[in-house]
Design a protein around this motif. Sequence first.
Motif, mmCIF file in Angstrom:
data_model
loop_
_atom_site.group_PDB
_atom_site.id
_atom_site.type_symbol
_atom_site.label_atom_id
_atom_site.label_comp_id
_atom_site.label_asym_id
_atom_site.label_seq_id
_atom_site.Cartn_x
_atom_site.Cartn_y
_atom_site.Cartn_z
ATOM 1 N N GLY A 68 0.837 -1.208 0.000
ATOM 2 C CA GLY A 68 0.000 0.000 0.000
ATOM 3 C C GLY A 68 0.869 1.254 0.000
ATOM 4 N N PHE A 69 0.219 2.398 -0.009
ATOM 5 C CA PHE A 69 0.960 3.664 -0.060
ATOM 6 C C PHE A 69 1.625 3.960 1.280
ATOM 7 N N SER A 70 2.811 4.600 1.232
ATOM 8 C CA SER A 70 3.387 5.095 2.489
ATOM 9 C C SER A 70 2.334 6.004 3.125
ATOM 10 N N SER A 71 2.317 6.050 4.463
ATOM 11 C CA SER A 71 1.099 6.499 5.136
ATOM 12 C C SER A 71 0.894 8.014 5.163
ATOM 13 N N ASP A 72 1.919 8.811 4.913
ATOM 14 C CA ASP A 72 1.691 10.257 4.795
ATOM 15 C C ASP A 72 1.431 10.623 3.347
ATOM 16 N N ASP A 73 0.388 11.404 3.118
ATOM 17 C CA ASP A 73 0.240 12.015 1.791
ATOM 18 C C ASP A 73 0.860 13.416 1.859
ATOM 19 N N PHE A 74 0.701 14.190 0.804
ATOM 20 C CA PHE A 74 1.359 15.503 0.789
ATOM 21 C C PHE A 74 0.797 16.431 1.874
ATOM 22 N N GLU A 75 -0.489 16.267 2.186
ATOM 23 C CA GLU A 75 -1.067 17.149 3.201
ATOM 24 C C GLU A 75 -0.530 16.800 4.593
ATOM 25 N N THR A 76 -0.645 15.546 4.974
ATOM 26 C CA THR A 76 -0.224 15.184 6.333
ATOM 27 C C THR A 76 1.297 15.266 6.484
ATOM 28 N N GLY A 77 2.002 14.853 5.440
ATOM 29 C CA GLY A 77 3.471 14.871 5.514
ATOM 30 C C GLY A 77 4.019 16.290 5.564
ATOM 31 N N SER A 115 -0.166 19.990 -0.680
ATOM 32 C CA SER A 115 0.989 20.273 0.182
ATOM 33 C C SER A 115 0.894 21.663 0.798
ATOM 34 N N LEU A 116 1.192 21.742 2.063
ATOM 35 C CA LEU A 116 1.212 23.044 2.738
ATOM 36 C C LEU A 116 2.527 23.772 2.473
ATOM 37 N N VAL A 117 3.520 23.042 1.988
ATOM 38 C CA VAL A 117 4.837 23.672 1.770
ATOM 39 C C VAL A 117 5.238 23.575 0.297
ATOM 40 N N ASP A 118 6.138 24.486 -0.082
ATOM 41 C CA ASP A 118 6.649 24.453 -1.455
ATOM 42 C C ASP A 118 7.397 23.142 -1.675
ATOM 43 N N TYR A 446 -1.049 26.236 0.528
ATOM 44 C CA TYR A 446 -0.482 27.187 -0.427
ATOM 45 C C TYR A 446 0.960 26.868 -0.825
ATOM 46 N N GLY A 447 1.366 25.627 -0.614
ATOM 47 C CA GLY A 447 2.666 25.217 -1.156
ATOM 48 C C GLY A 447 2.551 25.152 -2.674
ATOM 49 N N VAL A 448 3.602 25.564 -3.357
ATOM 50 C CA VAL A 448 3.557 25.509 -4.826
ATOM 51 C C VAL A 448 4.703 24.651 -5.351
ATOM 52 N N PHE A 449 4.533 24.186 -6.566
ATOM 53 C CA PHE A 449 5.606 23.469 -7.252
ATOM 54 C C PHE A 449 6.690 24.477 -7.613
ATOM 55 N N LEU A 450 7.929 24.143 -7.258
ATOM 56 C CA LEU A 450 9.047 25.050 -7.513
ATOM 57 C C LEU A 450 9.771 24.642 -8.789
ATOM 58 N N GLU A 451 9.827 25.546 -9.731
ATOM 59 C CA GLU A 451 10.668 25.269 -10.909
ATOM 60 C C GLU A 451 12.096 25.599 -10.520
ATOM 61 N N ARG A 452 12.972 24.613 -10.593
ATOM 62 C CA ARG A 452 14.328 24.808 -10.065
ATOM 63 C C ARG A 452 15.324 25.188 -11.168
ATOM 64 N N GLU A 453 16.370 25.896 -10.736
ATOM 65 C CA GLU A 453 17.503 26.200 -11.608
ATOM 66 C C GLU A 453 18.451 25.007 -11.601
ATOM 67 N N LYS A 454 19.450 25.057 -12.462
ATOM 68 C CA LYS A 454 20.509 24.051 -12.376
ATOM 69 C C LYS A 454 21.374 24.359 -11.156
ATOM 70 N N TYR A 455 22.138 23.385 -10.666
ATOM 71 C CA TYR A 455 22.834 23.559 -9.397
ATOM 72 C C TYR A 455 23.815 24.728 -9.391
ATOM 73 N N SER A 456 23.962 25.317 -8.193
ATOM 74 C CA SER A 456 24.963 26.372 -8.052
ATOM 75 C C SER A 456 25.826 26.008 -6.852
ATOM 76 N N PHE A 457 26.416 24.832 -6.904
ATOM 77 C CA PHE A 457 27.163 24.303 -5.783
ATOM 78 C C PHE A 457 28.590 24.076 -6.240
ATOM 79 N N SER A 458 29.548 24.660 -5.504
ATOM 80 C CA SER A 458 30.903 24.519 -6.014
ATOM 81 C C SER A 458 31.867 23.811 -5.066
ATOM 82 N N SER A 459 31.557 23.731 -3.782
ATOM 83 C CA SER A 459 32.548 23.063 -2.932
ATOM 84 C C SER A 459 31.900 22.037 -2.033
#
Length: 459
Positions: A68-77, A115-118, A446-459
């Motif tokens: 079955g599904f893991s027990s938290d959905d986007f709302e509860t999780g 989802s309550l969060v982005d 009011y969480g929204v889907f975030l369109e992400r940039e490519k990574y900006s991680f250097s170290s």
Amino acid sequence: MKILIKNGTIVTSEGNNISDVLIENQKIKTVEGKIEENADKVIDAKEKYLLPGGIDPHVHMRLPTPAGFSSDDFETGSKAALFGGTTTIIDFVTPQRGQSMVEALEERKEEAKTSLVDHSFHVSPVEWNDSTENEIKECIKRGITSFKVYMAYKNAIGLEDDELLNVMKVAAKEGVIVTAHCEADDEIGELREQFAAKGKLSPKAHALSRPPALEAKAVRKAIEMAAETGCMLYIVHVSSAQSIKIIREAQKKGQKVIAETCPQYLLLDDSKYQGVFDEAAKYVMSPPLRKKEDNNILWQAIADNTINSIGTDHCPFISQQKRIGKEDFRKIPNGAGGVEHRLALLHTFGVLQDRFSLNRFVDITSTKPAKIFGLYPQKGEIAPGSDADIVIWNPKARNTISTITHHQLSDLSIYEGMQTIGAPEIVINKGKIAIEGSKLLQRDAYGVFLEREKYSFSS
Ligand code: URP
Ligand code: ZN
């Protein structure tokens, strides 16, 4: 809506300073020593820390499994996440074989609307065919900049080596990240069958059939393939000292390999598999819990920058689901919850036990995940222009983790009875007070889907 937070100690990945913060609508407007401005709400945060909202880069809400599904959905999780000070989550899109990743992404976005969060997703290529490259490119256009591959679970969603190499080649060309679940599946499959044939079917056999050497073997292979293709590799839920050694060597040679671990691999060990079924099954997860020595090496690896990101792999089940595997460990759904307790556990056992600084705590729970996954500086920072996701953290608040008080939708907790110090007093989620003490004030999703940039991680 204007909120003025006064006298708090702002903690960033770089340092601390006492400043006021003015929030207007969804954004941080001003960060200054003293701000005099009329606001709808003024909060005195004296002797409290202001942390950028936590980012959990590894959660599985409503994950489909044979049990079955893991027990938290986007709302509860996401509610559980907010209570713990996490205001952004990255979940997964796992298409059916034969289904387009783009279609699966759009379906998952619909599911996540509660989802309550982005939120965002790592999208999984579960096979390689004529359209896979174009699907990856289309996902990138839609704001997906990390792709998750499974070296485990080959009978369902895992990739063969040649398929993995193809994914990495495309990822390298497009400048996006491959996130990898590293466990050598063929050998694990054999061990599982061997244990079952000998009648060893308890949760302990789950751990014994997934030894650290087989995680390390897959880690080595993924690193070699990433080096060959020039792809940025992020290894999820690293659990063992053997894997850390290999990752560290690659990083020393200058390869871009990022390691993630999770609180369970820092705090719990394989003695948990000794108990009666209902107790031991809680800890059935992949990879499994390791030895205390592994815990220690992982803590050190956070301190010395080998590990740069902490997710939870939040994937709770209820005891009834775990019991499906009472007679056979292979049927126990893999996973456990944790999204709510990541910050409190790392503060208690990391910062307060002098394993790393408060700044490093912010770095690995928010700033680095934001940079790695293309969300920075919108997320992961308390600075003018960033989203107003702020946790007002009481460093002295004491709690005991319990299924009675936690918010994840499960009657199980792998951290049951653990005592934590430090907790969110107020959580501001995109400019609104979402949590105040033990109260959830946020009423809508009011969480929204975030369109992400490519990574900006250097170290
Ligand atoms: O046991 C785990 N980790 N369950 C969630 C799915 C996965 O393997 O990441
Ligand atoms: Zn996972």
